[in-house]
Design a protein around this motif. Structure first.
Motif, PDB file in Angstrom:
ATOM      1  N   ARG A   1      36.458  36.983  46.987  1.00 35.91           N
ATOM      2  CA  ARG A   1      36.968  37.950  46.008  1.00 35.91           C
ATOM      3  C   ARG A   1      36.690  37.523  44.564  1.00 35.91           C
ATOM      4  N   GLY A   2      35.994  36.434  44.417  1.00 36.35           N
ATOM      5  CA  GLY A   2      35.662  35.975  43.073  1.00 36.35           C
ATOM      6  C   GLY A   2      36.674  35.049  42.452  1.00 36.35           C
ATOM      7  N   HIS A   3      37.528  34.448  43.280  1.00 34.67           N
ATOM      8  CA  HIS A   3      38.551  33.527  42.766  1.00 34.67           C
ATOM      9  C   HIS A   3      38.376  32.172  43.468  1.00 34.67           C
ATOM     10  N   PRO A   4      37.528  31.313  42.959  1.00 35.27           N
ATOM     11  CA  PRO A   4      37.217  30.055  43.652  1.00 35.27           C
ATOM     12  C   PRO A   4      38.286  28.982  43.435  1.00 35.27           C
ATOM     13  N   HIS A   5      39.392  29.120  44.129  1.00 34.78           N
ATOM     14  CA  HIS A   5      40.478  28.143  44.043  1.00 34.78           C
ATOM     15  C   HIS A   5      40.642  27.489  45.417  1.00 34.78           C
ATOM     16  N   ALA A   6      40.741  26.170  45.441  1.00 35.13           N
ATOM     17  CA  ALA A   6      40.791  25.444  46.707  1.00 35.13           C
ATOM     18  C   ALA A   6      42.119  25.582  47.422  1.00 35.13           C
ATOM     19  N   SER A   7      43.169  25.945  46.700  1.00 37.54           N
ATOM     20  CA  SER A   7      44.493  26.037  47.303  1.00 37.54           C
ATOM     21  C   SER A   7      45.391  26.871  46.388  1.00 37.54           C
ATOM     22  N   PRO A   8      46.530  27.342  46.894  1.00 36.31           N
ATOM     23  CA  PRO A   8      47.479  28.020  46.001  1.00 36.31           C
ATOM     24  C   PRO A   8      47.927  27.135  44.839  1.00 36.31           C
TER      25      PRO A   8
ATOM     26  N   ALA B   1      41.278  29.782  51.004  1.00 39.82           N
ATOM     27  CA  ALA B   1      40.363  29.522  49.897  1.00 39.82           C
ATOM     28  C   ALA B   1      39.048  30.270  50.087  1.00 39.82           C
ATOM     29  N   ALA B   2      38.568  30.347  51.314  1.00 38.38           N
ATOM     30  CA  ALA B   2      37.336  31.097  51.576  1.00 38.38           C
ATOM     31  C   ALA B   2      37.533  32.577  51.284  1.00 38.38           C
ATOM     32  N   CYS B   3      38.689  33.112  51.664  1.00 37.10           N
ATOM     33  CA  CYS B   3      38.996  34.516  51.383  1.00 37.10           C
ATOM     34  C   CYS B   3      39.045  34.758  49.884  1.00 37.10           C
ATOM     35  N   MET B   4      39.689  33.863  49.142  1.00 36.99           N
ATOM     36  CA  MET B   4      39.792  34.013  47.687  1.00 36.99           C
ATOM     37  C   MET B   4      38.412  33.909  47.039  1.00 36.99           C
ATOM     38  N   ALA B   5      37.557  33.006  47.535  1.00 37.47           N
ATOM     39  CA  ALA B   5      36.219  32.855  46.964  1.00 37.47           C
ATOM     40  C   ALA B   5      35.407  34.132  47.132  1.00 37.47           C
TER      41      ALA B   5
ATOM     42  N   ARG C   1      49.013  39.985  37.848  1.00 35.77           N
ATOM     43  CA  ARG C   1      49.377  40.750  39.042  1.00 35.77           C
ATOM     44  C   ARG C   1      48.188  40.903  39.987  1.00 35.77           C
ATOM     45  N   ALA C   2      47.001  41.159  39.448  1.00 36.23           N
ATOM     46  CA  ALA C   2      45.816  41.309  40.306  1.00 36.23           C
ATOM     47  C   ALA C   2      45.531  40.012  41.053  1.00 36.23           C
ATOM     48  N   LEU C   3      45.674  38.888  40.378  1.00 38.61           N
ATOM     49  CA  LEU C   3      45.424  37.601  41.022  1.00 38.61           C
ATOM     50  C   LEU C   3      46.481  37.323  42.090  1.00 38.61           C
ATOM     51  N   ALA C   4      47.742  37.655  41.804  1.00 39.83           N
ATOM     52  CA  ALA C   4      48.801  37.444  42.781  1.00 39.83           C
ATOM     53  C   ALA C   4      48.615  38.322  44.010  1.00 39.83           C
ATOM     54  N   VAL C   5      48.182  39.559  43.804  1.00 39.15           N
ATOM     55  CA  VAL C   5      47.926  40.448  44.941  1.00 39.15           C
ATOM     56  C   VAL C   5      46.800  39.885  45.804  1.00 39.15           C
ATOM     57  N   ALA C   6      45.749  39.377  45.168  1.00 41.17           N
ATOM     58  CA  ALA C   6      44.660  38.768  45.941  1.00 41.17           C
ATOM     59  C   ALA C   6      45.181  37.576  46.737  1.00 41.17           C
ATOM     60  N   GLU C   7      46.015  36.747  46.127  1.00 38.25           N
ATOM     61  CA  GLU C   7      46.576  35.606  46.851  1.00 38.25           C
ATOM     62  C   GLU C   7      47.373  36.064  48.061  1.00 38.25           C
ATOM     63  N   ALA C   8      48.217  37.070  47.867  1.00 37.64           N
ATOM     64  CA  ALA C   8      49.063  37.537  48.962  1.00 37.64           C
ATOM     65  C   ALA C   8      48.243  38.178  50.072  1.00 37.64           C
ATOM     66  N   GLU C   9      47.247  38.974  49.707  1.00 40.33           N
ATOM     67  CA  GLU C   9      46.415  39.610  50.737  1.00 40.33           C
ATOM     68  C   GLU C   9      45.610  38.571  51.506  1.00 40.33           C
ATOM     69  N   CYS C  10      45.108  37.560  50.816  1.00 40.87           N
ATOM     70  CA  CYS C  10      44.385  36.498  51.517  1.00 40.87           C
ATOM     71  C   CYS C  10      45.327  35.637  52.349  1.00 40.87           C
ATOM     72  N   ALA C  11      46.580  35.498  51.902  1.00 40.51           N
ATOM     73  CA  ALA C  11      47.547  34.747  52.701  1.00 40.51           C
ATOM     74  C   ALA C  11      47.757  35.405  54.051  1.00 40.51           C
TER      75      ALA C  11
END
Length: 295
Positions: free
Chosen positions: A211-218, A205-209, A235-245
């Motif tokens: 990047r400008g995506h303030p989500h507490a969990s997947p 969640a910290a990694c996503m924040a 797709r851009a949001l999914a790539v951010a999720e995967a890279e932060c994962a």
């Protein structure tokens, strides 16, 4: 649910009755794909396809003998599932969160000739077709689910006849198949509850924040997906999720815990899993005979 939609689900899911705590009832989602027969992935896929095609061929013959038509068709490949977090960057670039795959499956079902045929039947013929396919009542087969509760299905009808023809011992096959298909709910909650997993989610969640995506969990991100309007945005949001994962360690933590608790669940139910593998191996020659007409 309307009768036609109910029937379409059943006719599209010939290899598995719906699961509930009390009965194999129409309208529930199809069971997940069973575990593989052998160790090699290409062989596993070929064997699953062989068994599925043979079962559908037998069902089509049985329905034809009862005055109903059925076109043998392999079901579309299921969408790829990520039970914890999207962790494949290349897949995310191509598919986002997989909504394109969901649309593909929906289109395949809408174009299915069996669905169109069924919708044209009168209500009385629809009921007769369902009874021919699944038996008149969920009586004759019973199995205890790994997580508790009983499932019942009919030992009559064309689905039961085809599975008995392929696997021989229908009650054993019914129990073993349902056990194998329903182990995941035993261990996914354990993975999600583990302190290491929760710590990794916070790092994600910290990694996503950042990047400008303030989500507490997947899961919170999934809840926000309806607001994503374009495939490119998805797709851009999914790539951010995967890279932060990957960067947060969530992907590695989830995989390690999933392997640990999944292995424990499989050991706890080793008997039915061994039975399933044995019955599938024994069914392969019969499936080839069904499809080729030669022993």
């Amino acid at each position: 649910m309307r009768r036609s939609a109910l029937a379409v689900l059943l006719l599209m899911s010939l290899t598995a009755c719906a699961v509930s705590l009390t009965a194999c009832a129409p309208g529930a989602p199809p069971l997940p794909s069973p575990p593989p027969v052998t160790g090699d992935p290409s062989s596993r896929a070929a064997e699953r396809q062989l068994l599925t095609r043979a079962e559908q061929t037998l069902i089509a013959r049985c329905l034809a003998a009862r005055g109903f038509r059925y076109v043998v068709r392999l079901p579309p490949d299921p969408p790829r599932r990520f039970p914890y977090v999207v962790d494949d960057v290349a897949w995310a670039r191509a598919h986002g969160f997989g909504r394109d795959q969901e649309r593909r499956i929906a289109a395949a079902k809408a174009a299915d000739p069996n669905e169109r045929w069924f919708r044209r039947l009168s209500p009385a013929r629809q009921r007769a077709a369902l009874a021919a396919l699944n038996g008149p009542r969920p009586v004759g087969l019973r199995a205890r689910m790994p997580g508790g509760g009983m499932v019942a299905a009919s030992d009559e009808g064309c689905t039961a006849w085809a599975q008995r023809r392929l696997y021989g011992d229908l009650p054993a096959w019914f129990e073993a198949r349902l056990t194998a298909a329903n182990l995941t709910p035993l261990y996914v909650p354990r993975v999600r509850a583990h302190p290491a997993y929760r710590k990794a989610v916070r790092a994600w969640a910290a990694c996503m924040a950042r990047r400008g995506h303030p989500h507490a969990s997947p899961d919170a991100l999934r809840a926000a997906l309806p607001g994503v309007r374009t495939p490119a945005g998805e797709r851009a949001l999914a790539v951010a999720e995967a890279e932060c994962a990957a960067a947060s360690g969530l992907a590695a933590t989830a995989r390690a815990l999933d392997a640990r608790y999944g292995a424990e669940a499989r050991r706890a139910h080793a008997g039915p899993l061994a039975t399933k593998a044995r019955l599938e191996r024994a069914a392969l020659p019969r499936a080839r005979e069904v499809l080729t007409g030669r022993p």
